[in-house]
Design a protein around this motif. Structure first.
Motif, mmCIF file in Angstrom:
data_model
loop_
_atom_site.group_PDB
_atom_site.id
_atom_site.type_symbol
_atom_site.label_atom_id
_atom_site.label_comp_id
_atom_site.label_asym_id
_atom_site.label_seq_id
_atom_site.Cartn_x
_atom_site.Cartn_y
_atom_site.Cartn_z
ATOM 1 N N ARG A 1 0.827 -1.207 0.000
ATOM 2 C CA ARG A 1 0.000 0.000 0.000
ATOM 3 C C ARG A 1 0.861 1.257 0.000
ATOM 4 N NH1 ARG A 1 -3.042 2.210 5.129
ATOM 5 N NH2 ARG A 1 -4.236 3.904 4.205
ATOM 6 N N LEU A 2 0.601 2.141 -0.957
ATOM 7 C CA LEU A 2 1.281 3.435 -1.007
ATOM 8 C C LEU A 2 0.646 4.335 0.054
ATOM 9 C CD1 LEU A 2 3.427 5.064 -2.699
ATOM 10 C CD2 LEU A 2 1.468 6.033 -3.931
ATOM 11 N N VAL A 3 1.437 4.713 1.069
ATOM 12 C CA VAL A 3 0.922 5.530 2.172
ATOM 13 C C VAL A 3 1.469 6.949 2.142
ATOM 14 C CG1 VAL A 3 0.494 3.533 3.641
ATOM 15 C CG2 VAL A 3 2.712 4.730 3.786
ATOM 16 N N GLY A 4 2.426 7.177 1.254
ATOM 17 C CA GLY A 4 2.993 8.509 1.104
ATOM 18 C C GLY A 4 3.777 8.574 -0.189
ATOM 19 N N ALA A 5 3.913 9.771 -0.709
ATOM 20 C CA ALA A 5 4.655 9.930 -1.954
ATOM 21 C C ALA A 5 5.108 11.369 -2.095
ATOM 22 C CB ALA A 5 3.797 9.540 -3.155
ATOM 23 N N ALA A 6 6.266 11.531 -2.705
ATOM 24 C CA ALA A 6 6.784 12.856 -3.037
ATOM 25 C C ALA A 6 7.254 12.797 -4.479
ATOM 26 C CB ALA A 6 7.928 13.236 -2.110
ATOM 27 N N THR A 7 6.928 13.812 -5.242
ATOM 28 C CA THR A 7 7.230 13.814 -6.673
ATOM 29 C C THR A 7 8.203 14.927 -7.014
ATOM 30 O OG1 THR A 7 5.388 15.268 -7.155
ATOM 31 C CG2 THR A 7 4.943 12.910 -7.222
ATOM 32 N N GLY A 8 8.790 14.801 -8.170
ATOM 33 C CA GLY A 8 9.660 15.853 -8.679
ATOM 34 C C GLY A 8 9.870 15.688 -10.166
ATOM 35 N N GLU A 9 10.198 16.806 -10.804
ATOM 36 C CA GLU A 9 10.504 16.791 -12.231
ATOM 37 C C GLU A 9 11.279 18.058 -12.563
ATOM 38 O OE1 GLU A 9 7.187 16.966 -14.906
ATOM 39 O OE2 GLU A 9 6.156 18.469 -13.732
ATOM 40 N N PRO A 10 11.988 18.061 -13.687
ATOM 41 C CA PRO A 10 12.673 19.288 -14.091
ATOM 42 C C PRO A 10 11.684 20.445 -14.198
ATOM 43 C CG PRO A 10 13.415 17.423 -15.412
ATOM 44 C CD PRO A 10 12.233 16.949 -14.616
ATOM 45 N N LEU A 11 12.048 21.585 -13.623
ATOM 46 C CA LEU A 11 11.150 22.739 -13.630
ATOM 47 C C LEU A 11 10.763 23.141 -15.048
ATOM 48 C CD1 LEU A 11 9.634 24.977 -12.130
ATOM 49 C CD2 LEU A 11 11.746 26.319 -12.162
ATOM 50 N N GLU A 12 11.673 22.990 -16.007
ATOM 51 C CA GLU A 12 11.350 23.395 -17.378
ATOM 52 C C GLU A 12 10.208 22.567 -17.966
ATOM 53 O OE1 GLU A 12 14.354 22.782 -20.403
ATOM 54 O OE2 GLU A 12 15.181 21.100 -19.277
ATOM 55 N N GLU A 13 9.882 21.421 -17.351
ATOM 56 C CA GLU A 13 8.787 20.577 -17.812
ATOM 57 C C GLU A 13 7.475 20.878 -17.093
ATOM 58 O OE1 GLU A 13 9.045 18.635 -20.394
ATOM 59 O OE2 GLU A 13 11.189 19.001 -20.602
ATOM 60 N N GLU A 14 7.518 21.729 -16.086
ATOM 61 C CA GLU A 14 6.316 22.063 -15.316
ATOM 62 C C GLU A 14 5.395 22.963 -16.125
ATOM 63 O OE1 GLU A 14 4.308 21.772 -12.917
ATOM 64 O OE2 GLU A 14 5.348 20.364 -11.612
ATOM 65 N N VAL A 15 4.134 23.051 -15.673
ATOM 66 C CA VAL A 15 3.166 23.932 -16.325
ATOM 67 C C VAL A 15 3.612 25.388 -16.152
ATOM 68 C CG1 VAL A 15 1.243 22.315 -16.116
ATOM 69 C CG2 VAL A 15 1.678 23.948 -14.276
ATOM 70 N N ILE A 16 3.147 26.251 -17.030
ATOM 71 C CA ILE A 16 3.613 27.634 -17.082
ATOM 72 C C ILE A 16 3.385 28.385 -15.769
ATOM 73 C CG2 ILE A 16 1.478 28.541 -18.100
ATOM 74 C CD1 ILE A 16 5.106 29.695 -18.884
ATOM 75 N N GLN A 17 2.297 28.065 -15.069
ATOM 76 C CA GLN A 17 2.030 28.761 -13.804
ATOM 77 C C GLN A 17 3.168 28.572 -12.811
ATOM 78 O OE1 GLN A 17 -0.233 26.754 -15.368
ATOM 79 N NE2 GLN A 17 -2.330 27.338 -14.861
ATOM 80 N N PHE A 18 3.850 27.438 -12.870
ATOM 81 C CA PHE A 18 4.957 27.173 -11.963
ATOM 82 C C PHE A 18 6.276 27.709 -12.509
ATOM 83 C CE2 PHE A 18 1.759 24.233 -10.497
ATOM 84 C CZ PHE A 18 1.893 24.299 -9.126
ATOM 85 N N ARG A 19 6.474 27.654 -13.805
ATOM 86 C CA ARG A 19 7.728 28.126 -14.406
ATOM 87 C C ARG A 19 7.852 29.637 -14.432
ATOM 88 N NH1 ARG A 19 6.278 25.114 -18.817
ATOM 89 N NH2 ARG A 19 6.309 27.000 -20.047
ATOM 90 N N ALA A 20 6.769 30.313 -14.804
ATOM 91 C CA ALA A 20 6.836 31.757 -15.084
ATOM 92 C C ALA A 20 7.384 32.595 -13.931
ATOM 93 C CB ALA A 20 5.464 32.272 -15.510
ATOM 94 N N PRO A 21 6.995 32.374 -12.669
ATOM 95 C CA PRO A 21 7.545 33.210 -11.598
ATOM 96 C C PRO A 21 9.067 33.102 -11.465
ATOM 97 C CG PRO A 21 5.554 32.120 -10.851
ATOM 98 C CD PRO A 21 5.915 31.515 -12.174
ATOM 99 N N PHE A 22 9.627 31.936 -11.755
ATOM 100 C CA PHE A 22 11.079 31.772 -11.728
ATOM 101 C C PHE A 22 11.709 32.569 -12.866
ATOM 102 C CE2 PHE A 22 9.545 28.101 -9.436
ATOM 103 C CZ PHE A 22 10.486 27.890 -8.446
#
Length: 195
Positions: A65-86
């Motif tokens: 059973r998955l009881v917790g998870a943390a994710t990550g990815e290159p910022l350049e692949e994130e949606v624009i709302q997350f990239r633009a402020p950087f």
């Protein structure tokens, strides 16, 4: 409780997305996110991890059973709302690994799993050659009527891990709060550290 940590990429990452969607809905329903999620939305939102080179899920399992998870990815692949402020701050998304959601069922907290989530994602980012890691945390007013009286912000935990608020950098992202009819944009403070 006995949990094991697994680093999920490729097919293993894809196989965990349905369980991650359920966890996000359950954990983010609580303060401070107050997220009124749906599996349909989650499937669409999370499928990008399966398609993104460099994406990772650090999973905490109790048995199967998955009881917790943390994710990550290159910022350049994130949606624009997350990239633009950087980008607006003059930071290059190609040098930053974005630490997205981190969700853990309450019964498993206080056992060091949160530290492992950061350790493993930061190690993954270093292996890929990134110079920094960053994440966002929702900003809610202290006077919010749903704020629990015993709420303890995670700021001290993040600072001990070497993260600082990136002054003047906030992400705005919409979701529907519990009990509300429509989505509204929520401000999220960016935190960052150099690796």
């Amino acid at each position: 409780m006995s949990t094991r940590i697994e680093i999920l990429t490729g097919e293993a990452l894809g196989a965990a997305l349905e369980d991650l969607a359920r966890l996000r809905i359950e954990v983010f329903r609580a303060w401070p996110y107050l997220y009124e999620g749906s599996m349909d939305y989650e499937r669409g939102y999370l499928e990008r991890y399966e398609k993104t080179k460099g994406a990772v899920i650090v999973g905490a399992f109790d048995g199967d059973r998955l009881v917790g998870a943390a994710t990550g990815e290159p910022l350049e692949e994130e949606v624009i709302q997350f990239r633009a402020p950087f980008e607006d701050k003059g930071l290059d998304p190609k040098t930053i690994f974005y630490l997205a959601e981190s969700v853990l069922l309450p019964a498993y907290r206080g056992q060091g799993i949160g530290h492992r989530f950061f350790d493993e994602r930061e190690a993954h980012a270093r292996r890929l050659g990134f110079q920094a890691t960053a994440f966002c945390a929702v900003v809610r007013p202290d006077s919010h009527p749903l704020r629990p009286a015993d709420y303890q912000p995670l700021d001290d935990f993040w600072k001990k891990r070497g993260y600082d608020k990136l002054n003047g950098v906030r992400v705005h992202f919409p979701w529907r709060d519990v009990g509300e009819e429509h989505e509204t944009e929520k401000p999220m403070q960016v935190w960052m550290r150099h690796l």
